[in-house]
Design an enzyme around this catalytic site. Structure first.
Site, short mmCIF file in Angstrom:
data_model
loop_
_atom_site.label_atom_id
_atom_site.label_comp_id
_atom_site.label_asym_id
_atom_site.label_seq_id
_atom_site.Cartn_x
_atom_site.Cartn_y
_atom_site.Cartn_z
N VAL B 6 0.80 -1.22 0.00
CA VAL B 6 0.00 0.00 0.00
C VAL B 6 0.84 1.28 0.00
O VAL B 6 1.82 1.38 0.74
CB VAL B 6 -0.94 0.00 1.23
CG1 VAL B 6 -1.64 1.33 1.40
CG2 VAL B 6 -1.96 -1.12 1.12
N CYS B 7 0.47 2.24 -0.86
CA CYS B 7 1.02 3.59 -0.77
C CYS B 7 -0.10 4.61 -0.94
O CYS B 7 -1.26 4.23 -1.09
CB CYS B 7 2.13 3.82 -1.81
SG CYS B 7 1.56 4.05 -3.50
N GLY B 8 0.21 5.89 -0.93
CA GLY B 8 -0.81 6.93 -0.93
C GLY B 8 -1.63 7.01 -2.19
O GLY B 8 -2.83 7.29 -2.16
N GLY B 10 -1.33 4.51 -4.73
CA GLY B 10 -1.59 3.15 -5.21
C GLY B 10 -1.05 2.90 -6.61
O GLY B 10 -1.54 2.02 -7.32
N VAL B 39 -4.21 3.63 -0.22
CA VAL B 39 -4.56 3.41 1.18
C VAL B 39 -6.08 3.39 1.40
O VAL B 39 -6.59 2.59 2.18
CB VAL B 39 -3.83 4.42 2.10
CG1 VAL B 39 -4.17 5.85 1.76
CG2 VAL B 39 -4.10 4.14 3.56
#
Lengths: 431, 89
Positions: B6-8, B10, B39
């Site tokens: 997961v990252c901010g 995606g 996220v």
């Protein structure tokens, strides 16, 4: 012969199928099993088609946002005019974009193999957007183009850009990360460099941003959906309140669009629709980029010994988390200022999307901090907002108004704005 | 086993993380399906493990899966250590 023609027209001429094919080959090269082949290929095709659906949602919300702020500033009603939009642009030129992206990547790999620039660009979604925007500029500049020429032109430019951009930012990356293992592969490179320069000359390096304590509770800034909805929500809400207060005939007309619903609620819903549209497009991009990039990476690591990956901008965020927030604050202040200034001078309504503002200014902030501390980070953020607001105005009005201005309003950014006029010039030269 | 990277946004960072996690999964000889996403989507997706940064981990508390925090997305040793620890606890 006719079967070859059929292949060319239907496989290479249908972007979703072409992308599915590229992904299929990529997965074969990675020796994936049948189930992975199926799911990867299918996701690529669906993903590409989903982009069109999301673009439609974004455009609908922009069609409310623009007239609203035009009325707020009391500007002459000037619509975006006739344009193709991402959906039909993809249908017509999507294949060329997909091929140019793939060939451009291979050029990047070859340059990395045979020159001293060992950088492999792996930020797939930016590869897709940059190629799309540059294709939009070429088609707008020279009209109907031969697909072969368009593919070759774009592939060479992209290949060069993806190799040289990480090389240009690497001296500062070494300073930020403390090693030479990873590079920046992102279209925020130009504002990162400008930010670093501004920090060097106008900042104060001793006042490092990481010495200050930033209050907890700013974590939501990391979630792109939330910040997009939040900022657009504020702008839609302010616009709606001003319109209600103005009560001019133009305002009345816009307010009638909400029908029975309160205009305030209607406006707020539009901001969430806008954020939703972006989420849909990004989901579509994720579905095919997620399959292509691992294949690209597999090819690159086999062919280029000692290759350095050029990665998405958040790689620099952990090195200076406070500079990320400072860069964002500088850009946020700047975009509100430019929204008003550009609206009142050249009558253009700037659409400050947080994906552009946040990710680019945050990166610039980290670079600005590395050379000029707190002041450098804030300045870098402000420079970012200046580049993306004036850049958007020039791009939407002069560089691709007949092709994909809708995409340029939310997915075009720093490097594309800086390189845009050069692409236009080269297009005039070669087509 | 299902793992989410997961990252901010995606898009890029979580994809690189996913590729590194896939390598680690192979090294540890596990059978896992690894996906990458943003996220907000992640909090609504079923998964056994979520791998992300400390900043984003706060927004994922309450998820049924185990949240595994990784500081350096490119350090396969760190990913391996963090994942092994989560698997054995």
């Amino acid at each position: 012969m006719s079967s070859i023609m059929w292949m060319v027209e239907n496989v290479f001429g249908t972007p979703a199928i072409l992308l599915g094919f590229i992904v299929f080959v990529g997965l074969l090269l990675q020796k994936k099993n049948v189930s992975q082949l199926m799911s990867g290929t299918f996701k690529a095709v669906i993903g590409f088609l989903v982009i069109g659906a999301g673009s439609g949602v974004i455009v609908d919300a922009l069609m409310v946002f623009q007239p609203m702020w035009k009325e707020v500033f009391g500007l002459e009603a000037e619509s975006l005019g006739e344009f193709m939009g991402q959906d039909s642009f993809n249908a017509q030129y999507g294949s060329a974009v997909a091929l140019a992206m793939t060939l451009g990547f291979l050029i990047n790999v070859l340059l990395a193999r045979f020159t001293r620039f060992k950088f492999i660009y792996l930020t797939g979604h930016m590869m897709f957007w940059t190629t799309t925007i540059f294709a939009g500029i070429v088609v707008h500049t020279v009209g109907d183009v031969s697909p072969t020429k368009l593919v070759i032109f774009l592939a060479v430019i992209m290949g060069l850009y993806w190799t040289l951009q990480p090389a240009l930012t690497q001296p500062f990356m070494r300073k930020i990360t403390g090693n030479d293992n990873i590079a920046l592969g992102h279209t925020s490179a130009s504002v990162a460099l400008l930010g670093a320069l501004a920090g060097k000359y106008a900042g104060n390096k001793d006042n490092d941003s990481e010495k200050i304590k930033v209050p907890k509770g700013l974590e939501f800034l990391r979630d792109s959906n939330v910040i997009t909805a939040l900022t657009m929500g504020v702008l839609f809400l302010v616009g709606a309140i001003i319109l209600i207060a103005k009560g001019t005939p133009g305002a009345e007309e816009l307010m009638a669009q909400s029908g029975e619903q309160s205009f305030i609620i209607y406006a707020i819903i539009q901001s969430f629709m806008f954020a939703g549209g972006i989420a849909i497009v990004l989901m579509g991009v994720r579905m095919f980029i997620g399959e292509i990039v691992p294949a690209f990476n597999g090819i690159a690591t086999k062919l280029v010994p000692g290759a350095k990956p050029a990665l998405d901008s958040p790689v620099v965020f952990p090195y200076a988390p406070n500079a990320v927030i400072l860069g964002f604050l500088g850009a946020f202040f700047g975009s509100l200022l430019w929204l008003v200034v550009i609206g009142n001078t050249v009558s253009y309504i700037f659409v400050p999307t947080m994906i552009v503002i946040f990710f680019h200014s945050a990166t610039a902030g980290v670079f600005g901090n590395a050379t000029g501390g707190v002041r450098g980070a804030l300045l870098a953020g402000f420079i970012t907002s200046t580049v993306v607001s004036w850049g958007q105005y020039i791009m939407v009005n002069a560089l691709l108004s007949s092709t994909v201005p809708d995409t340029a309003m939310w997915a075009a950014d720093s490097d594309m704005f800086i390189l845009g006029p050069i692409i236009k010039f080269l297009a005039q030269l070669f087509f | 086993m299902k793992i989410l990277a997961v990252c901010g946004l995606g898009q890029g960072t979580s994809l690189i993380l996913r590729m590194n996690v896939e390598n680690v999964v192979k090294e540890l000889e596990l059978e896992a399906d690894v996906e990458h996403t943003d996220v907000s989507s992640a909090s609504g997706m079923p998964a056994d493990y979520i791998i992300t940064s400390a900043e984003l981990a706060e927004s994922l508390t309450g998820h049924e899966g185990t949240v595994v925090i990784v500081n350096n997305y490119f350090d396969t040793n760190e990913i391996k250590a963090a994942l092994s620890e989560a698997l054995h606890s």
